[in-house]
Motif scaffolding. Structure first.
Motif, mmCIF file in Angstrom:
data_model
loop_
_atom_site.group_PDB
_atom_site.id
_atom_site.type_symbol
_atom_site.label_atom_id
_atom_site.label_comp_id
_atom_site.label_asym_id
_atom_site.label_seq_id
_atom_site.Cartn_x
_atom_site.Cartn_y
_atom_site.Cartn_z
ATOM 1 N N LYS A 196 0.836 -1.205 0.000
ATOM 2 C CA LYS A 196 0.000 0.000 0.000
ATOM 3 C C LYS A 196 0.866 1.248 0.000
ATOM 4 O O LYS A 196 1.867 1.321 0.705
ATOM 5 C CB LYS A 196 -0.926 0.009 1.227
ATOM 6 N N GLU A 197 0.456 2.234 -0.784
ATOM 7 C CA GLU A 197 1.208 3.478 -0.887
ATOM 8 C C GLU A 197 0.743 4.520 0.121
ATOM 9 O O GLU A 197 1.397 5.552 0.284
ATOM 10 C CB GLU A 197 1.096 4.031 -2.313
ATOM 11 N N GLN A 198 -0.396 4.285 0.770
ATOM 12 C CA GLN A 198 -0.935 5.241 1.724
ATOM 13 C C GLN A 198 -0.876 4.695 3.152
ATOM 14 O O GLN A 198 -1.102 3.500 3.374
ATOM 15 C CB GLN A 198 -2.400 5.579 1.387
ATOM 16 N N ASP A 199 -0.570 5.567 4.089
ATOM 17 C CA ASP A 199 -0.619 5.244 5.508
ATOM 18 C C ASP A 199 -1.757 6.065 6.117
ATOM 19 O O ASP A 199 -1.639 7.283 6.285
ATOM 20 C CB ASP A 199 0.705 5.588 6.182
ATOM 21 N N ASN A 200 -2.857 5.385 6.402
ATOM 22 C CA ASN A 200 -4.047 6.085 6.891
ATOM 23 C C ASN A 200 -4.262 5.943 8.395
ATOM 24 O O ASN A 200 -5.349 6.225 8.897
ATOM 25 C CB ASN A 200 -5.293 5.576 6.141
ATOM 26 N N THR A 201 -3.226 5.519 9.100
ATOM 27 C CA THR A 201 -3.392 5.314 10.543
ATOM 28 C C THR A 201 -3.547 6.625 11.304
ATOM 29 O O THR A 201 -4.038 6.638 12.433
ATOM 30 C CB THR A 201 -2.191 4.531 11.114
ATOM 31 N N GLY A 202 -3.121 7.724 10.709
ATOM 32 C CA GLY A 202 -3.254 9.013 11.390
ATOM 33 C C GLY A 202 -4.689 9.401 11.655
ATOM 34 O O GLY A 202 -4.975 10.164 12.594
ATOM 35 N N ALA A 203 -5.604 8.872 10.834
ATOM 36 C CA ALA A 203 -7.017 9.215 11.007
ATOM 37 C C ALA A 203 -7.534 8.787 12.373
ATOM 38 O O ALA A 203 -8.431 9.425 12.943
ATOM 39 C CB ALA A 203 -7.849 8.564 9.905
ATOM 40 N N THR A 204 -6.981 7.720 12.915
ATOM 41 C CA THR A 204 -7.431 7.242 14.223
ATOM 42 C C THR A 204 -6.826 8.048 15.370
ATOM 43 O O THR A 204 -7.226 7.901 16.511
ATOM 44 C CB THR A 204 -7.066 5.747 14.405
ATOM 45 N N ARG A 205 -5.837 8.888 15.041
ATOM 46 C CA ARG A 205 -5.168 9.681 16.084
ATOM 47 C C ARG A 205 -5.387 11.178 15.895
ATOM 48 O O ARG A 205 -4.751 11.999 16.553
ATOM 49 C CB ARG A 205 -3.672 9.372 16.096
ATOM 50 N N GLY A 206 -6.247 11.525 14.951
ATOM 51 C CA GLY A 206 -6.580 12.930 14.753
ATOM 52 C C GLY A 206 -5.491 13.750 14.093
ATOM 53 O O GLY A 206 -5.440 14.975 14.263
ATOM 54 N N VAL A 207 -4.597 13.102 13.333
ATOM 55 C CA VAL A 207 -3.551 13.837 12.623
ATOM 56 C C VAL A 207 -3.560 13.418 11.163
ATOM 57 O O VAL A 207 -4.132 12.392 10.794
ATOM 58 C CB VAL A 207 -2.144 13.580 13.225
ATOM 59 N N TYR A 208 -2.905 14.230 10.326
ATOM 60 C CA TYR A 208 -2.771 13.875 8.914
ATOM 61 C C TYR A 208 -1.533 13.018 8.700
ATOM 62 O O TYR A 208 -1.610 11.888 8.235
ATOM 63 C CB TYR A 208 -2.706 15.142 8.065
ATOM 64 N N ASN A 209 -0.363 13.555 9.059
ATOM 65 C CA ASN A 209 0.906 12.856 8.863
ATOM 66 C C ASN A 209 1.263 12.102 10.134
ATOM 67 O O ASN A 209 1.658 12.699 11.138
ATOM 68 C CB ASN A 209 2.004 13.869 8.513
ATOM 69 N N ILE A 210 1.135 10.797 10.113
ATOM 70 C CA ILE A 210 1.390 9.983 11.302
ATOM 71 C C ILE A 210 2.870 10.011 11.693
ATOM 72 O O ILE A 210 3.224 9.798 12.856
ATOM 73 C CB ILE A 210 0.936 8.512 11.060
ATOM 74 N N ASN A 211 3.757 10.325 10.738
ATOM 75 C CA ASN A 211 5.193 10.319 11.026
ATOM 76 C C ASN A 211 5.645 11.526 11.849
ATOM 77 O O ASN A 211 6.498 11.407 12.726
ATOM 78 C CB ASN A 211 6.004 10.258 9.733
ATOM 79 N N ASN A 212 5.064 12.706 11.548
ATOM 80 C CA ASN A 212 5.487 13.897 12.300
ATOM 81 C C ASN A 212 4.369 14.539 13.108
ATOM 82 O O ASN A 212 4.569 15.566 13.754
ATOM 83 C CB ASN A 212 6.118 14.931 11.355
ATOM 84 N N GLY A 213 3.174 13.935 13.047
ATOM 85 C CA GLY A 213 2.059 14.435 13.838
ATOM 86 C C GLY A 213 1.387 15.663 13.280
ATOM 87 O O GLY A 213 0.516 16.266 13.935
ATOM 88 N N SER A 214 1.732 16.070 12.064
ATOM 89 C CA SER A 214 1.154 17.271 11.468
ATOM 90 C C SER A 214 -0.327 17.058 11.128
ATOM 91 O O SER A 214 -0.694 16.024 10.567
ATOM 92 C CB SER A 214 1.904 17.650 10.192
ATOM 93 N N PRO A 215 -1.183 18.035 11.459
ATOM 94 C CA PRO A 215 -2.606 17.915 11.125
ATOM 95 C C PRO A 215 -2.937 18.503 9.749
ATOM 96 O O PRO A 215 -4.098 18.516 9.344
ATOM 97 C CB PRO A 215 -3.283 18.740 12.227
ATOM 98 N N TYR A 216 -1.916 19.006 9.020
ATOM 99 C CA TYR A 216 -2.180 19.772 7.805
ATOM 100 C C TYR A 216 -2.123 18.915 6.541
ATOM 101 O O TYR A 216 -1.258 18.054 6.393
ATOM 102 C CB TYR A 216 -1.172 20.932 7.687
#
Length: 250
Positions: free
Chosen positions: A121-141
């Motif tokens: 998979k090319e997408q990492d969508n786990t950030g959606a469960t933590r309220g962030v966009y970029n799960i690697n740096n925690g960015s919500p943008y």
């Protein structure tokens, strides 16, 4: 004793009958699923999705097939393809020769890719469960200039050859029903391609002519579908260059 033996025999026959009916029912259900547009990976013989000649890709064998004279965004075709099972978003460009389809996937259908499991998979969508966009740096943008990205996005496939042929056939047949003049239908779920086609669509939505962008569009589709050596330049960069040139000449 005889009565009990007869009863056991009848129950045994009944159980066998139920088993046969159950297996048959499961088999029929599986066949219906494989024949439907919820399954693009079964590749079963006589699948109705694959009947008729191949409707997508390079089918004419003509040289210069991607040297388009004009192109336009088709809202009708984009909407129709977006409604196909497994497709999340879609942008369709029509030319004097072809239809070019940029789409992303939503995971509602099986086998939309030819190979590869969860790890591909090319997408990492786990950030959606933590309220962030970029799960690697925690960015919500989120970059709202794009329709797909590496995080919290619908799914993309880098190589268009890795898209299921059953999915591409389903899309191409629908395109040809509504636009019978097209010679070839080219389909990709490549992330960069989708986001760049979106920029051309935005130009059309704004009521701007696409004529100034015919060459850059042809470079883009040649690179994506014909292994073109010339690298496509994003329309955003071309606009910036044009503005700088204008400013320098004033």
């Amino acid at each position: 004793m005889r009565k009990q033996a007869m009863t056991r025999s009848i129950l045994l026959c009944f159980a066998v009958l139920i088993g046969v009916v159950g297996i048959s029912g499961c088999s029929n259900y599986e066949r219906r699923l494989q024949n439907s547009t919820y399954d693009y990976g079964s590749r079963e013989k006589n699948d109705p999705k694959m009947r008729g000649g191949r409707a997508f890709g390079t089918v004419t064998g003509k040289p210069g097939q991607h040297d388009n004279s004009w192109f336009e965004y088709s809202n009708l075709l984009s909407t129709e393809v977006s409604s196909i099972n497994g497709v999340a978003a879609c942008f369709v460009m029509l030319t004097d020769k072809n239809a070019y389809v940029a789409l992303s996937l939503d995971g509602t259908a099986l086998g939309t890719k030819n190979s590869g499991g969860r790890d591909s998979k090319e997408q990492d969508n786990t950030g959606a469960t933590r309220g962030v966009y970029n799960i690697n740096n925690g960015s919500p943008y989120w970059n709202n200039e794009q329709v797909v990205g590496p995080y919290n996005s619908s799914f993309t496939v880098n190589d268009h050859n890795q898209l299921s042929e059953e999915l591409k056939q389903t899309v191409a047949v629908q395109i040809r029903k509504l636009a019978p003049h097209v010679q070839e239908v080219h389909i990709s779920a490549n992330q960069e391609f989708i986001n760049e086609i979106l920029q051309y669509a935005k130009e059309a939505w704004a009521g701007h002519s696409l004529t100034p962008w015919v060459h850059s569009f042809n470079v883009l589709v040649k690179h994506q579908f014909a292994g073109g050596d010339e690298l496509p330049v994003p329309i955003k960069t071309l606009k910036q260059r044009a503005n700088l040139h204008r400013g320098a000449s004033q």
